[in-house]
Design a protein around this motif. Structure first.
Motif, PDB file in Angstrom:
ATOM      1  N   GLN A 108       0.815  -1.216   0.000  1.00 30.09           N
ATOM      2  CA  GLN A 108       0.000   0.000   0.000  1.00 30.09           C
ATOM      3  C   GLN A 108       0.852   1.271   0.000  1.00 30.09           C
ATOM      4  OE1 GLN A 108      -2.621  -1.881   3.371  1.00 30.09           O
ATOM      5  NE2 GLN A 108      -3.780  -0.179   2.477  1.00 30.09           N
ATOM      6  N   LEU A 109       2.156   1.107   0.170  1.00 25.17           N
ATOM      7  CA  LEU A 109       3.029   2.278   0.151  1.00 25.17           C
ATOM      8  C   LEU A 109       3.088   2.871  -1.246  1.00 25.17           C
ATOM      9  CD1 LEU A 109       5.996   0.928   2.334  1.00 25.17           C
ATOM     10  CD2 LEU A 109       4.086   2.379   3.058  1.00 25.17           C
ATOM     11  N   THR A 110       3.313   4.174  -1.298  1.00 28.72           N
ATOM     12  CA  THR A 110       3.348   4.858  -2.599  1.00 28.72           C
ATOM     13  C   THR A 110       4.721   4.677  -3.255  1.00 28.72           C
ATOM     14  OG1 THR A 110       3.978   6.901  -1.466  1.00 28.72           O
ATOM     15  CG2 THR A 110       1.625   6.560  -1.934  1.00 28.72           C
ATOM     16  N   VAL A 111       5.058   3.408  -3.453  1.00 31.05           N
ATOM     17  CA  VAL A 111       6.322   3.045  -4.095  1.00 31.05           C
ATOM     18  C   VAL A 111       5.998   2.061  -5.202  1.00 31.05           C
ATOM     19  CG1 VAL A 111       8.568   1.925  -3.790  1.00 31.05           C
ATOM     20  CG2 VAL A 111       7.651   3.391  -1.987  1.00 31.05           C
ATOM     21  N   ASN A 112       6.597   2.269  -6.359  1.00 28.91           N
ATOM     22  CA  ASN A 112       6.395   1.360  -7.487  1.00 28.91           C
ATOM     23  C   ASN A 112       7.321   0.153  -7.319  1.00 28.91           C
ATOM     24  OD1 ASN A 112       5.998   0.026  -9.880  1.00 28.91           O
ATOM     25  ND2 ASN A 112       6.639   1.729 -11.206  1.00 28.91           N
ATOM     26  N   ALA A 113       6.728  -0.995  -6.948  1.00 28.29           N
ATOM     27  CA  ALA A 113       7.525  -2.194  -6.684  1.00 28.29           C
ATOM     28  C   ALA A 113       8.007  -2.866  -7.960  1.00 28.29           C
ATOM     29  CB  ALA A 113       6.715  -3.187  -5.852  1.00 28.29           C
ATOM     30  N   GLU A 114       7.634  -2.306  -9.109  1.00 30.09           N
ATOM     31  CA  GLU A 114       8.099  -2.864 -10.383  1.00 30.09           C
ATOM     32  C   GLU A 114       8.876  -1.822 -11.190  1.00 30.09           C
ATOM     33  OE1 GLU A 114       4.776  -4.510 -12.444  1.00 30.09           O
ATOM     34  OE2 GLU A 114       4.315  -5.990 -10.891  1.00 30.09           O
ATOM     35  N   ALA A 115       9.405  -0.822 -10.485  1.00 27.46           N
ATOM     36  CA  ALA A 115      10.160   0.241 -11.147  1.00 27.46           C
ATOM     37  C   ALA A 115      11.529  -0.274 -11.594  1.00 27.46           C
ATOM     38  CB  ALA A 115      10.312   1.425 -10.202  1.00 27.46           C
ATOM     39  N   GLU A 116      12.274   0.608 -12.264  1.00 27.85           N
ATOM     40  CA  GLU A 116      13.603   0.233 -12.740  1.00 27.85           C
ATOM     41  C   GLU A 116      14.534  -0.121 -11.577  1.00 27.85           C
ATOM     42  OE1 GLU A 116      14.890   0.000 -15.958  1.00 27.85           O
ATOM     43  OE2 GLU A 116      12.763   0.021 -16.495  1.00 27.85           O
ATOM     44  N   ARG A 117      14.367   0.569 -10.456  1.00 21.34           N
ATOM     45  CA  ARG A 117      15.163   0.250  -9.277  1.00 21.34           C
ATOM     46  C   ARG A 117      14.288   0.409  -8.038  1.00 21.34           C
ATOM     47  NH1 ARG A 117      21.178   2.474  -8.460  1.00 21.34           N
ATOM     48  NH2 ARG A 117      21.568   0.547  -9.634  1.00 21.34           N
ATOM     49  N   VAL A 118      14.321  -0.623  -7.203  1.00 24.56           N
ATOM     50  CA  VAL A 118      13.535  -0.620  -5.966  1.00 24.56           C
ATOM     51  C   VAL A 118      14.471  -0.960  -4.813  1.00 24.56           C
ATOM     52  CG1 VAL A 118      11.532  -1.537  -4.747  1.00 24.56           C
ATOM     53  CG2 VAL A 118      11.522  -1.421  -7.250  1.00 24.56           C
ATOM     54  N   LEU A 119      14.362  -0.182  -3.733  1.00 21.08           N
ATOM     55  CA  LEU A 119      15.165  -0.416  -2.539  1.00 21.08           C
ATOM     56  C   LEU A 119      14.285  -0.969  -1.430  1.00 21.08           C
ATOM     57  CD1 LEU A 119      16.652   1.887  -4.236  1.00 21.08           C
ATOM     58  CD2 LEU A 119      17.785   2.457  -2.060  1.00 21.08           C
ATOM     59  N   VAL A 120      14.783  -1.956  -0.717  1.00 13.96           N
ATOM     60  CA  VAL A 120      14.063  -2.595   0.383  1.00 13.96           C
ATOM     61  C   VAL A 120      14.945  -2.501   1.625  1.00 13.96           C
ATOM     62  CG1 VAL A 120      12.903  -4.688   1.163  1.00 13.96           C
ATOM     63  CG2 VAL A 120      13.083  -4.213  -1.300  1.00 13.96           C
ATOM     64  N   ARG A 121      14.400  -1.967   2.731  1.00 14.14           N
ATOM     65  CA  ARG A 121      15.197  -1.791   3.946  1.00 14.14           C
ATOM     66  C   ARG A 121      14.654  -2.664   5.071  1.00 14.14           C
ATOM     67  NH1 ARG A 121      15.660   4.069   6.563  1.00 14.14           N
ATOM     68  NH2 ARG A 121      13.858   3.369   7.805  1.00 14.14           N
ATOM     69  N   PHE A 122      15.607  -3.277   5.788  1.00 13.39           N
ATOM     70  CA  PHE A 122      15.281  -4.089   6.960  1.00 13.39           C
ATOM     71  C   PHE A 122      15.975  -3.455   8.155  1.00 13.39           C
ATOM     72  CE2 PHE A 122      15.234  -6.751   3.262  1.00 13.39           C
ATOM     73  CZ  PHE A 122      14.201  -7.656   3.441  1.00 13.39           C
ATOM     74  N   SER A 123      15.277  -3.405   9.270  1.00 16.12           N
ATOM     75  CA  SER A 123      15.871  -2.883  10.501  1.00 16.12           C
ATOM     76  C   SER A 123      15.927  -3.999  11.522  1.00 16.12           C
ATOM     77  CB  SER A 123      15.054  -1.710  11.044  1.00 16.12           C
ATOM     78  OG  SER A 123      15.071  -0.629  10.124  1.00 16.12           O
ATOM     79  N   ILE A 124      17.151  -4.343  11.951  1.00 14.64           N
ATOM     80  CA  ILE A 124      17.341  -5.436  12.891  1.00 14.64           C
ATOM     81  C   ILE A 124      17.649  -4.846  14.265  1.00 14.64           C
ATOM     82  CG2 ILE A 124      18.612  -7.563  13.372  1.00 14.64           C
ATOM     83  CD1 ILE A 124      16.994  -7.503  10.733  1.00 14.64           C
ATOM     84  N   ALA A 125      16.956  -5.327  15.259  1.00 12.72           N
ATOM     85  CA  ALA A 125      17.115  -4.796  16.621  1.00 12.72           C
ATOM     86  C   ALA A 125      18.534  -5.021  17.130  1.00 12.72           C
ATOM     87  CB  ALA A 125      16.109  -5.456  17.552  1.00 12.72           C
TER      88      ALA A 125
END
Length: 555
Positions: free
Chosen positions: A44-61
């Motif tokens: 639902q985020l306003t990010v195109n998940a099929e764009a030319e480049r997509v960044l995914v961030r994980f935050s580890i405690a």
């Protein structure tokens, strides 16, 4: 942000970026992250998940065990970059192509090892260039260990292998059935079982344990395996469900939908650059339309009380539930996309069992109908070869079997004709005449090593084999008036018979047909009539000249 401390670690933020920016420059600069506490709401985020480049961030405690593997949904990409922050703006970076990642053997997922780092800061960023579809991004996760090495997963491989064997097993029975009853639905069931076997092997991932294939080949097999499975299932149901149980428009539309689905999903599988913006839409149409048609066919057949449709409905209910459940999770807000593999496996099992039972039931039904039809044809053929009044065989029967009978040793041909039979009909009526004919037929039928035929009117043929055929024929002739006098009431005179008999030993007349021998016996009968009736004239021949018939005068 809420972080996970154990189990799979899900993304918390997504972003888009220009693909020409160098990776380290991108990581060092500001990134327009879009974040959520709920991984189910990433789509639902306003990010195109099929764009030319997509960044995914994980935050580890802080203090949590640092993950070692990146896992995501099977898909194609131009480049996959795994970055682990070390603090102070330093990053350990590892860039991979599709050839560098490994396929999971128990699910349609890819796995890659994260870069090693001595001082992880808890920041993990995955950069995916040109992802083939959104689930490759949305379904990203980090794992502490390689899931494929879990003992439970290894046991799961054995169960999947057993299920694969069960799915393919009906092919053996279908081939056997098809040799007996060449019905179209059996051929389509073979195609459906084969395509289901392919789909199960690629969707479960077990194909990676059996063969060394590339990620791209696996992806294409998964896409086309699903499409071909749906198409062959529609064609199977089209030919399997009884006539009149499906709408005419549906029967006409199914082949076109199947072909169109293969074309659309094939274009998606080929990853044509010019179609990148519409590729996912093509795939969605290519899958959703046949799914809707398949659902309609199953429900309509069940609604119209189709016997075959009942088996289909029972077998496909769990499979369609898992399929539609997977589709719904891709669109439902707040829910992570789910392949529902366990439900898929259960659906495969129930579909295989119920459909195989339905095919067996339909096969036996059609076989019974065919056997009844053959019996009716045989009965009609028998009726056409027999005389309805006496039950004896007729002229047509001996014409069809003459060579066979000669080979069995029948070498004596006796033409039997009742003397002055017209007088019986004229004086006592046709009912009495029919009774006389039936009595004669009974006498001739009881002659051992003989076949009796009625050639019409009061004329019969006795085909004989064995020794002393002439003496046996004469005994039959003499018994005729005695039996008629005893069994037919109301006659005021004896009904006698005349016989013209010819013995043609095996090999004596190799080029003569039944008509030649019959004409010779008929000529001898004529001589018996001319010399006073109530007698037999016989002859044993080696050869004779074919001649025109000397048909006797009125008996």
């Amino acid at each position: 942000m809420q972080a996970q401390s154990d189990g799979p670690r899900y993304p918390t933020c997504l972003a888009n970026a220009e693909p020409q920016i160098p990776i380290r420059t991108l990581l060092a600069g500001p990134i327009d992250w879009h974040c959520t506490d709920d991984p189910g709401r990433l789509k639902q985020l306003t990010v195109n998940a099929e764009a030319e480049r997509v960044l995914v961030r994980f935050s580890i405690a802080a203090g949590a065990e640092q993950p070692r593997y990146f896992v995501s949904r099977l898909g194609e990409f131009a480049s996959l970059t795994l970055a682990v922050g070390e603090g102070g703006g330093n990053w350990q970076v590892r860039s991979l192509s599709t050839d560098d990642v490994k396929g999971m053997p128990t699910e349609p997922s890819i796995i890659a090892r994260l870069p090693s780092t001595r001082q992880a800061s808890g920041q993990y960023v995955v950069i995916i260039d040109r992802p083939s579809h959104a689930p490759l991004v949305i379904n990203s996760q980090l794992q502490d260990s390689d899931p494929s090495q879990d003992p439970a997963v290894q046991h799961g491989l054995l169960l999947i292998a057993i299920l694969l064997g069960m799915v393919l097993l009906p092919i053996v029975f279908d081939i056997t059935f098809y040799r007996v009853l060449r019905e179209t639905f059996l051929a389509w069931h073979i195609a459906m079982a084969a395509s289901f076997g392919l789909l199960l092997s690629v969707r479960s991932g077990i194909i990676n344990a059996l063969f060394d294939i590339s990620i791209e080949t696996w992806r294409v097999l998964l896409i086309m395996g699903l499409t071909v499975s749906i198409g062959s299932a529609m064609m199977f149901m089209r030919s399997f469900i009884e006539p009149g149980k499906l709408s005419g428009w549906a029967l006409r539309a199914i082949p076109w939908i199947a072909v169109g689905s293969i074309i659309l999903t094939g274009l998606h599988a080929l990853s044509i650059p010019a179609l990148r913006d519409v590729s996912t839409t093509l795939h969605m149409i290519g899958v959703m339309v046949p799914y809707l048609m398949l659902t309609f066919v199953i429900l309509q057949a069940a609604w119209r009380r189709s016997r075959a449709g009942l088996y289909v409905f029972i077998g496909w209910l769990p499979l369609m539930t898992s399929s539609w459940g997977g589709i719904v999770t891709n669109f439902m807000p707040g829910v992570r996309p789910d392949d529902m593999l366990t439900a898929f496996y259960i659906g495969m099992l129930t579909e295989m069992i119920a459909t195989a039972m339905g095919v067996g039931d339909r096969f036996m039904t059609l076989k019974r109908e065919r056997d009844v039809a053959r019996a009716e044809v045989s009965e009609l053929d028998e009726l056409s070869n027999s005389d309805p009044l006496t039950g004896l065989l007729n002229r047509r029967a001996i014409d069809a079997r003459f060579d066979e009978l000669r080979a069995e040793g029948y070498d004596t041909f006796a033409v039997v004709d009742l003397d002055h039979f017209k007088r019986v009909n004229d004086t006592h009526g046709h009912d009495t005449g029919d009774a006389v004919l039936r009595t004669v037929a009974s006498i001739l039928s009881q002659c051992p090593q003989c076949l009796a035929f009625r050639f019409g009117g009061e004329e019969f043929l006795l085909l004989m084999k064995g020794d002393q055929s002439e003496a046996r024929a004469e005994a039959v002739r003499q018994s005729i008036p005695v039996r008629i006098a005893r069994e037919v009431d109301g006659l005021d005179h004896m009904v006698t018979a005349s016989i013209g008999l010819v013995v043609v030993p095996q090999g004596a007349l190799p080029n003569s047909g039944f008509a030649d021998i019959y004409r010779h016996a008929d000529r001898l009968l004529y001589e018996a009539k001319e010399t006073g009736r109530n007698r037999m004239v016989s002859e044993r021949v080696r050869s004779f000249r074919r001649r025109s018939s000397d048909r006797r005068a009125a008996a």
